[in-house]
Design a protein around this motif. Structure first.
Motif, PDB file in Angstrom:
ATOM      1  N   ILE A  99      25.513  63.239  47.293  1.00 60.71           N
ATOM      2  CA  ILE A  99      26.590  63.630  48.199  1.00 60.71           C
ATOM      3  C   ILE A  99      26.212  64.812  49.078  1.00 60.71           C
ATOM      4  O   ILE A  99      26.598  64.885  50.252  1.00 60.71           O
ATOM      5  CB  ILE A  99      27.896  63.942  47.418  1.00 60.71           C
ATOM      6  CG1 ILE A  99      29.044  64.265  48.393  1.00 60.71           C
ATOM      7  CG2 ILE A  99      27.692  65.042  46.397  1.00 60.71           C
ATOM      8  CD1 ILE A  99      30.371  64.516  47.727  1.00 60.71           C
ATOM      9  N   ASN A 100      25.438  65.742  48.544  1.00 64.20           N
ATOM     10  CA  ASN A 100      25.068  66.921  49.319  1.00 64.20           C
ATOM     11  C   ASN A 100      24.083  66.602  50.438  1.00 64.20           C
ATOM     12  O   ASN A 100      23.953  67.375  51.390  1.00 64.20           O
ATOM     13  CB  ASN A 100      24.455  67.988  48.410  1.00 64.20           C
ATOM     14  CG  ASN A 100      25.509  68.697  47.577  1.00 64.20           C
ATOM     15  OD1 ASN A 100      26.669  68.767  47.963  1.00 64.20           O
ATOM     16  ND2 ASN A 100      25.109  69.208  46.422  1.00 64.20           N
ATOM     17  N   GLN A 101      23.405  65.478  50.345  1.00 67.56           N
ATOM     18  CA  GLN A 101      22.407  65.090  51.347  1.00 67.56           C
ATOM     19  C   GLN A 101      22.885  63.959  52.249  1.00 67.56           C
ATOM     20  O   GLN A 101      22.305  63.722  53.311  1.00 67.56           O
ATOM     21  CB  GLN A 101      21.104  64.679  50.647  1.00 67.56           C
ATOM     22  CG  GLN A 101      20.462  65.792  49.841  1.00 67.56           C
ATOM     23  CD  GLN A 101      19.294  65.308  49.000  1.00 67.56           C
ATOM     24  OE1 GLN A 101      18.970  64.117  48.979  1.00 67.56           O
ATOM     25  NE2 GLN A 101      18.658  66.230  48.288  1.00 67.56           N
ATOM     26  N   TYR A 102      23.950  63.285  51.833  1.00 63.61           N
ATOM     27  CA  TYR A 102      24.397  62.116  52.580  1.00 63.61           C
ATOM     28  C   TYR A 102      25.315  62.534  53.730  1.00 63.61           C
ATOM     29  O   TYR A 102      26.178  63.391  53.576  1.00 63.61           O
ATOM     30  CB  TYR A 102      25.153  61.156  51.654  1.00 63.61           C
ATOM     31  CG  TYR A 102      25.426  59.814  52.277  1.00 63.61           C
ATOM     32  CD1 TYR A 102      24.455  58.819  52.266  1.00 63.61           C
ATOM     33  CD2 TYR A 102      26.645  59.541  52.889  1.00 63.61           C
ATOM     34  CE1 TYR A 102      24.696  57.583  52.847  1.00 63.61           C
ATOM     35  CE2 TYR A 102      26.897  58.315  53.467  1.00 63.61           C
ATOM     36  CZ  TYR A 102      25.913  57.339  53.442  1.00 63.61           C
ATOM     37  OH  TYR A 102      26.161  56.122  54.025  1.00 63.61           O
ATOM     38  N   ILE A 118      29.910  69.478  35.127  1.00 61.47           N
ATOM     39  CA  ILE A 118      29.283  69.885  33.870  1.00 61.47           C
ATOM     40  C   ILE A 118      27.750  69.812  33.953  1.00 61.47           C
ATOM     41  O   ILE A 118      27.040  70.565  33.304  1.00 61.47           O
ATOM     42  CB  ILE A 118      29.804  68.990  32.717  1.00 61.47           C
ATOM     43  CG1 ILE A 118      29.204  69.358  31.371  1.00 61.47           C
ATOM     44  CG2 ILE A 118      29.574  67.527  33.000  1.00 61.47           C
ATOM     45  CD1 ILE A 118      29.765  68.521  30.224  1.00 61.47           C
ATOM     46  N   HIS A 119      27.250  68.917  34.803  1.00 64.47           N
ATOM     47  CA  HIS A 119      25.806  68.675  34.898  1.00 64.47           C
ATOM     48  C   HIS A 119      25.143  69.368  36.091  1.00 64.47           C
ATOM     49  O   HIS A 119      23.918  69.315  36.210  1.00 64.47           O
ATOM     50  CB  HIS A 119      25.538  67.176  35.017  1.00 64.47           C
ATOM     51  CG  HIS A 119      26.027  66.374  33.851  1.00 64.47           C
ATOM     52  ND1 HIS A 119      25.412  66.381  32.621  1.00 64.47           N
ATOM     53  CD2 HIS A 119      27.097  65.547  33.738  1.00 64.47           C
ATOM     54  CE1 HIS A 119      26.072  65.578  31.795  1.00 64.47           C
ATOM     55  NE2 HIS A 119      27.091  65.071  32.439  1.00 64.47           N
ATOM     56  N   LEU A 120      25.917  69.981  36.968  1.00 68.39           N
ATOM     57  CA  LEU A 120      25.354  70.491  38.210  1.00 68.39           C
ATOM     58  C   LEU A 120      24.724  71.864  38.054  1.00 68.39           C
ATOM     59  O   LEU A 120      25.250  72.724  37.363  1.00 68.39           O
ATOM     60  CB  LEU A 120      26.424  70.548  39.298  1.00 68.39           C
ATOM     61  CG  LEU A 120      27.128  69.232  39.637  1.00 68.39           C
ATOM     62  CD1 LEU A 120      28.060  69.439  40.820  1.00 68.39           C
ATOM     63  CD2 LEU A 120      26.127  68.131  39.908  1.00 68.39           C
ATOM     64  N   THR A 121      23.607  72.059  38.743  1.00 76.90           N
ATOM     65  CA  THR A 121      22.968  73.374  38.744  1.00 76.90           C
ATOM     66  C   THR A 121      23.629  74.315  39.746  1.00 76.90           C
ATOM     67  O   THR A 121      23.509  75.529  39.628  1.00 76.90           O
ATOM     68  CB  THR A 121      21.474  73.240  39.085  1.00 76.90           C
ATOM     69  OG1 THR A 121      21.337  72.535  40.335  1.00 76.90           O
ATOM     70  CG2 THR A 121      20.732  72.458  38.002  1.00 76.90           C
ATOM     71  N   ASP A 122      24.336  73.745  40.744  1.00 72.71           N
ATOM     72  CA  ASP A 122      25.001  74.567  41.755  1.00 72.71           C
ATOM     73  C   ASP A 122      26.373  73.959  42.076  1.00 72.71           C
ATOM     74  O   ASP A 122      26.561  73.331  43.126  1.00 72.71           O
ATOM     75  CB  ASP A 122      24.142  74.639  43.020  1.00 72.71           C
ATOM     76  CG  ASP A 122      24.655  75.667  44.015  1.00 72.71           C
ATOM     77  OD1 ASP A 122      25.747  76.246  43.778  1.00 72.71           O
ATOM     78  OD2 ASP A 122      23.988  75.890  45.045  1.00 72.71           O
ATOM     79  N   PRO A 123      27.364  74.139  41.183  1.00 72.12           N
ATOM     80  CA  PRO A 123      28.694  73.561  41.424  1.00 72.12           C
ATOM     81  C   PRO A 123      29.343  74.042  42.717  1.00 72.12           C
ATOM     82  O   PRO A 123      30.082  73.293  43.361  1.00 72.12           O
ATOM     83  CB  PRO A 123      29.503  74.013  40.201  1.00 72.12           C
ATOM     84  CG  PRO A 123      28.489  74.308  39.154  1.00 72.12           C
ATOM     85  CD  PRO A 123      27.294  74.833  39.889  1.00 72.12           C
ATOM     86  N   ASP A 124      29.075  75.289  43.128  1.00 66.76           N
ATOM     87  CA  ASP A 124      29.699  75.812  44.346  1.00 66.76           C
ATOM     88  C   ASP A 124      29.251  75.035  45.578  1.00 66.76           C
ATOM     89  O   ASP A 124      30.047  74.803  46.499  1.00 66.76           O
ATOM     90  CB  ASP A 124      29.374  77.292  44.517  1.00 66.76           C
ATOM     91  CG  ASP A 124      30.132  78.176  43.538  1.00 66.76           C
ATOM     92  OD1 ASP A 124      31.258  77.798  43.161  1.00 66.76           O
ATOM     93  OD2 ASP A 124      29.604  79.219  43.139  1.00 66.76           O
ATOM     94  N   LYS A 125      28.012  74.619  45.608  1.00 69.05           N
ATOM     95  CA  LYS A 125      27.510  73.825  46.739  1.00 69.05           C
ATOM     96  C   LYS A 125      28.257  72.498  46.817  1.00 69.05           C
ATOM     97  O   LYS A 125      28.617  72.026  47.899  1.00 69.05           O
ATOM     98  CB  LYS A 125      26.008  73.584  46.588  1.00 69.05           C
ATOM     99  CG  LYS A 125      25.380  72.853  47.765  1.00 69.05           C
ATOM    100  CD  LYS A 125      23.870  72.730  47.580  1.00 69.05           C
ATOM    101  CE  LYS A 125      23.244  72.023  48.785  1.00 69.05           C
ATOM    102  NZ  LYS A 125      21.764  71.899  48.618  1.00 69.05           N
ATOM    103  N   TYR A 126      28.492  71.914  45.660  1.00 75.57           N
ATOM    104  CA  TYR A 126      29.250  70.663  45.605  1.00 75.57           C
ATOM    105  C   TYR A 126      30.680  70.870  46.085  1.00 75.57           C
ATOM    106  O   TYR A 126      31.206  70.065  46.869  1.00 75.57           O
ATOM    107  CB  TYR A 126      29.227  70.129  44.171  1.00 75.57           C
ATOM    108  CG  TYR A 126      30.187  69.003  43.907  1.00 75.57           C
ATOM    109  CD1 TYR A 126      30.042  67.772  44.541  1.00 75.57           C
ATOM    110  CD2 TYR A 126      31.251  69.162  43.025  1.00 75.57           C
ATOM    111  CE1 TYR A 126      30.927  66.737  44.299  1.00 75.57           C
ATOM    112  CE2 TYR A 126      32.135  68.134  42.771  1.00 75.57           C
ATOM    113  CZ  TYR A 126      31.977  66.916  43.413  1.00 75.57           C
ATOM    114  OH  TYR A 126      32.845  65.895  43.177  1.00 75.57           O
ATOM    115  N   ILE A 127      31.311  71.952  45.670  1.00 71.82           N
ATOM    116  CA  ILE A 127      32.685  72.246  46.067  1.00 71.82           C
ATOM    117  C   ILE A 127      32.785  72.393  47.584  1.00 71.82           C
ATOM    118  O   ILE A 127      33.710  71.877  48.225  1.00 71.82           O
ATOM    119  CB  ILE A 127      33.198  73.518  45.372  1.00 71.82           C
ATOM    120  CG1 ILE A 127      33.403  73.273  43.879  1.00 71.82           C
ATOM    121  CG2 ILE A 127      34.488  74.015  46.012  1.00 71.82           C
ATOM    122  CD1 ILE A 127      34.500  72.286  43.557  1.00 71.82           C
TER     123      ILE A 127
END
Length: 201
Positions: A99-102, A118-127
């Motif tokens: 999702i972060n690259q698409y 729970i599995h993400l190394t950088d949840p803030d980037k996802y948010i």
């Protein structure tokens, strides 16, 4: 499972299908109760980390033919299983990717993920990515576990060592198995929070 710079430690391919199916049978009833008030005919929905598409297919039916759901997951095998299981649902668009690259060509009325951060190394980037894809007055729904709070009734002698093993494995792989207890503070600066609660199956 959508691999968004993640430390996913469990198999999400065909070998892991039986485990994922069991997980879906256990979790889906609660997830459906949680989602139902926010779903309506004609919505545009994004599901992140859609796996084999169990929830995707159900959401597709809730929003009807006038709605659309985009489901993204990094596992091609999971996407292929999802496409096979929902070939009669014509309002689903499956994407294999991160999702972060698409680059999406739309925004969404509702964005949903379960047991992803729970599995993400950088949840803030996802948010931040999720927020950029949300329509004005749109809804975001995150379901995340707090594994330390799990228990069995009646008490099982097998559960305590199993829980310890999972938590130890999570620590070794930098997985935050208690992310659920942190999610309020993680999202409060990015969204107006309507509901935040803990439920048990």
């Amino acid at each position: 499972m959508s691999n968004i710079n993640s430390n996913y430690i469990l198999e999400a391919n065909k070998k892991g299908a039986a485990r994922l199916e069991l997980l879906n049978k256990f979790l889906n009833p609660s997830s459906k109760r949680f989602l139902t008030p926010y779903l309506s005919n004609g919505q545009s929905v994004l599901e992140v980390g859609s796996g084999a598409g169990n929830m995707t297919k159900w959401i597709s039916n809730q929003i009807g033919d006038n709605g659309s759901i985009t489901a993204i997951d990094s596992s091609l095998e999971q996407i292929e299983i999802a496409e096979k299981n929902s070939h009669h649902n014509h309002n689903i668009n499956y994407i294999t990717g991160n999702i972060n690259q698409y680059n999406f060509n739309q925004t969404f009325d509702l964005i949903y993920s379960r047991f992803l951060q729970i599995h993400l190394t950088d949840p803030d980037k996802y948010i931040l990515k999720v927020r950029s894809l949300l329509n004005t007055n749109g809804v975001v729904i995150f379901e995340e576990p707090t594994v330390s709070d799990t228990l069995t009734h009646p008490v099982s002698d097998l559960w305590t060592p199993t829980l310890k093993m999972y938590k130890d494995l999570s620590i070794q792989n930098n997985v935050d198995c208690d992310f659920g207890e942190k999610i309020y503070n993680q999202v409060k600066n990015h969204f107006n929070i309507i509901e935040c609660f803990q439920y048990h199956n």
